[in-house]
Each structure stands twice: as C-alpha cells, then as structure tokens.
Design a protein around this motif. Structure first.
Motif, short mmCIF file in Angstrom:
data_model
loop_
_atom_site.label_atom_id
_atom_site.label_comp_id
_atom_site.label_asym_id
_atom_site.label_seq_id
_atom_site.Cartn_x
_atom_site.Cartn_y
_atom_site.Cartn_z
N LEU A 15 0.89 -1.16 -0.28
CA LEU A 15 0.07 -0.03 -0.06
C LEU A 15 0.94 1.13 -0.13
O LEU A 15 1.77 1.51 0.52
N PRO A 16 0.52 2.24 -0.80
CA PRO A 16 0.94 3.56 -0.67
C PRO A 16 1.42 4.24 0.73
O PRO A 16 0.12 3.74 1.43
N GLU A 17 2.19 5.00 1.07
CA GLU A 17 2.16 5.44 2.35
C GLU A 17 0.78 6.12 2.94
O GLU A 17 0.21 5.97 3.98
N GLN A 18 0.33 7.01 1.93
CA GLN A 18 -0.93 7.62 2.26
C GLN A 18 -2.07 6.97 2.26
O GLN A 18 -2.99 7.16 3.32
N GLU A 19 -2.08 5.69 1.40
CA GLU A 19 -3.39 4.88 1.59
C GLU A 19 -3.11 4.16 2.67
O GLU A 19 -4.40 3.81 3.79
N GLU A 20 -2.16 3.86 3.27
CA GLU A 20 -2.03 2.88 4.48
C GLU A 20 -2.35 3.67 5.84
O GLU A 20 -3.08 3.22 6.55
N LYS A 21 -2.05 4.90 5.57
CA LYS A 21 -2.26 5.91 6.88
C LYS A 21 -3.64 6.20 6.79
O LYS A 21 -4.47 6.05 7.99
N GLU A 22 -4.42 6.47 5.67
CA GLU A 22 -5.93 6.52 5.62
C GLU A 22 -6.83 5.33 6.27
O GLU A 22 -7.71 5.24 7.03
N LEU A 23 -6.10 4.06 5.78
CA LEU A 23 -6.70 2.85 6.20
C LEU A 23 -6.60 2.57 7.86
O LEU A 23 -7.36 2.06 8.32
N LYS A 24 -5.51 2.95 8.19
CA LYS A 24 -5.20 2.81 9.69
C LYS A 24 -6.02 3.74 10.25
O LYS A 24 -6.80 3.43 11.60
N GLN A 25 -6.42 4.88 9.74
CA GLN A 25 -7.18 5.89 10.63
C GLN A 25 -8.64 5.36 10.68
O GLN A 25 -9.33 5.52 11.80
N THR A 26 -8.99 4.70 9.56
CA THR A 26 -10.26 4.31 9.22
C THR A 26 -10.53 3.08 10.32
O THR A 26 -11.59 3.20 11.03
N LEU A 27 -9.52 2.11 10.43
CA LEU A 27 -9.59 1.24 11.52
C LEU A 27 -9.55 1.77 12.89
O LEU A 27 -10.48 1.21 13.63
N GLN A 28 -8.90 2.75 13.10
CA GLN A 28 -8.79 3.27 14.41
C GLN A 28 -10.29 3.72 14.87
O GLN A 28 -10.78 3.64 15.86
N ASP A 29 -10.88 4.40 13.82
CA ASP A 29 -12.29 4.86 14.26
C ASP A 29 -13.43 3.84 14.42
O ASP A 29 -14.15 3.86 15.33
N ILE A 30 -13.30 2.69 13.60
CA ILE A 30 -13.94 1.65 13.92
C ILE A 30 -13.93 0.95 15.21
O ILE A 30 -14.82 0.57 16.05
N LEU A 31 -12.39 0.70 15.68
CA LEU A 31 -12.08 0.22 16.84
C LEU A 31 -12.32 0.96 18.23
O LEU A 31 -12.45 0.41 19.30
#
Length: 248
Positions: free
Chosen positions: A181-197
C-alpha cells in the motif's frame, strides 16, 4: 548479541549432547508418559507457577485461550505479569523462536523427543542461563523441556503475543494486497480502522502481499475477515451469472 549467535558460540556442551550417538539413539521412558495436550493441571505448570512469589489476585488474563498451547501461554503471561516483565519476556520468547528458525541445530534439538528429558532440561538451563534470560522465561522453557513440549514453542509464543497485545490494547490487523500500500493509503486505512475500533485500542497494521487476490484488499482482525478482493468479487459475479433466469 543475537540469541542465534549466543547459541552458536556459547555452549560446546550443547553441541556435544546433540551429536552424541548414545544420546540420539535412545528415548527415555519419561518421554513416553507425557501428559495429554490439555495441560491446565499438569505438574509442570504447577511447578512453573510456584517459581513466582506474588499472588495472582490483581492480575487478569486479557483473553480466554484454550488447549495445551493456550494453557502454557496463559501461565507464562501470569508469571511475566507478576514479575512485571511482560515486555522483556515477550522479547526473549520471540528471540528463541527466531533462533529456532535460523539455526538447524537448535531447531532439531527442540523437535527431537528421542533426546532424554534430563538432557533437554540440562541443555535448556545451560543455554538460557548463558544467554542472560530472565528467570521467568528460562524457567518456562525448562518446563517445556521437562514436558516434551518445546516443539510447540512457536505456537505458544504466538498465543502469548496475542495476550500481551490484548493487555496493551493493541489490535493486529492483517491487510493483504497485490502490491504494498502507498504510504498515504496505509495511513488512511489505519485511521479508518482506528475509528472503527474506538478509543483505547491501538491498530498494529501488518501488510501481506498475495498476487492471487488479483486486486483490492483482504482485511483481517478480531477474527473477522473483510474480503474486498477482485478475485472474490469475480467469483461472486460468476456465481450470479450461473443462476437460472426466471421470466415472468
């Protein structure tokens, strides 16, 4: 020095034991009478528990684990927590797993039950005393050696890490994709998962590459799988197209 290096350089005694034809040619009677994989009440675990002196009153296991490896991992967690050495013991047990992967000699040793119990115990005690391991980890490895369970070390270590991560509020998320994953996409995915958890949880992202999914993502965490791969979508479309048509 890495544990593999310490094993390689530290104990000629260990090599001698493993290379001894007499040692490798006989199986001890005790090896054939090990307890069953469900080891919650085994003598070995009871002995291990006595090696830490504080009570368990204020210590809780963050996950319920079952089976022999779960029992061992839980016992190690309790002992390490009581000694306030969770991080240190986690690092040590993972070092041992890594050493077993890198050293054919050490890997052979932990898997070979033809080595008598007293030989295994003496070798483990010598190796990990020399390596400067904590008493908690060293005593635990001795118990595994006594019970002929060293061959399950990697699985026990994995389950122990599950416990330490849960204790720290960490959630392991495995993301499978065709390319990193590109760095920005990884960052966005991680933030989305953080919001879910939600608050109080920390996402630990692990990327895996698998060209077989063709594209998209497969996300796994908390025993959930979100399959958004092109391979799965194509299969679903194929199944849809194969369904018979009904005309009114």
């Amino acid at each position: 020095m890495a544990l593999t290096g310490r094993i390689r350089s530290g104990l000629p005694f260990f090599r001698y034991l493993l290379r001894s034809e007499a040692t490798l040619s006989r199986r001890s009677i005790a090896d054939r009478s090990f307890p069953s994989p469900n080891l919650a009440g085994s003598e070995g675990l009871r002995c291990f528990a006595t090696k830490t002196k504080e009570t368990e009153a204020n210590i809780k296991i963050p996950l319920s684990l079952f089976g022999g490896t779960g029992n061992y991992a839980s016992a190690l967690f309790l002992a390490a927590a009581k000694a306030n050495q969770l991080d240190k013991v986690e690092s040590e047990i993972l070092d041992v797993v890594e050493a077993s992967k890198r050293s054919p000699l050490f890997s052979s040793f932990i898997k070979d039950l033809s080595i008598p119990r007293e030989t295994r115990v003496k070798a483990v005690s010598e190796i990990f005393s020399e390596a400067g391991f904590t008493d908690v980890c060293k005593n635990f490895l001795i118990v595994l050696a006594e019970n002929g369970r060293l061959k399950y070390l990697e699985r026990i270590a994995q389950r122990f890490v599950d416990l330490t991560m849960a204790h720290r509020g960490e959630v392991k998320v495995i993301v499978t994709s065709v390319i990193p994953l590109p760095e920005q996409e990884e960052k966005e995915l991680k933030q989305t998962l953080q919001d879910i958890l939600g608050a109080g949880k920390t996402v630990k992202l692990e990327q895996k590459i698998d060209p077989r999914i063709l594209g998209g993502l497969v996300i796994e965490f908390d025993q959930k799988v979100f399959d958004m791969s092109i391979k799965t979508r194509a299969k679903q479309m194929e199944e849809f197209l194969r369904q018979p048509l009904h005309f009114g």
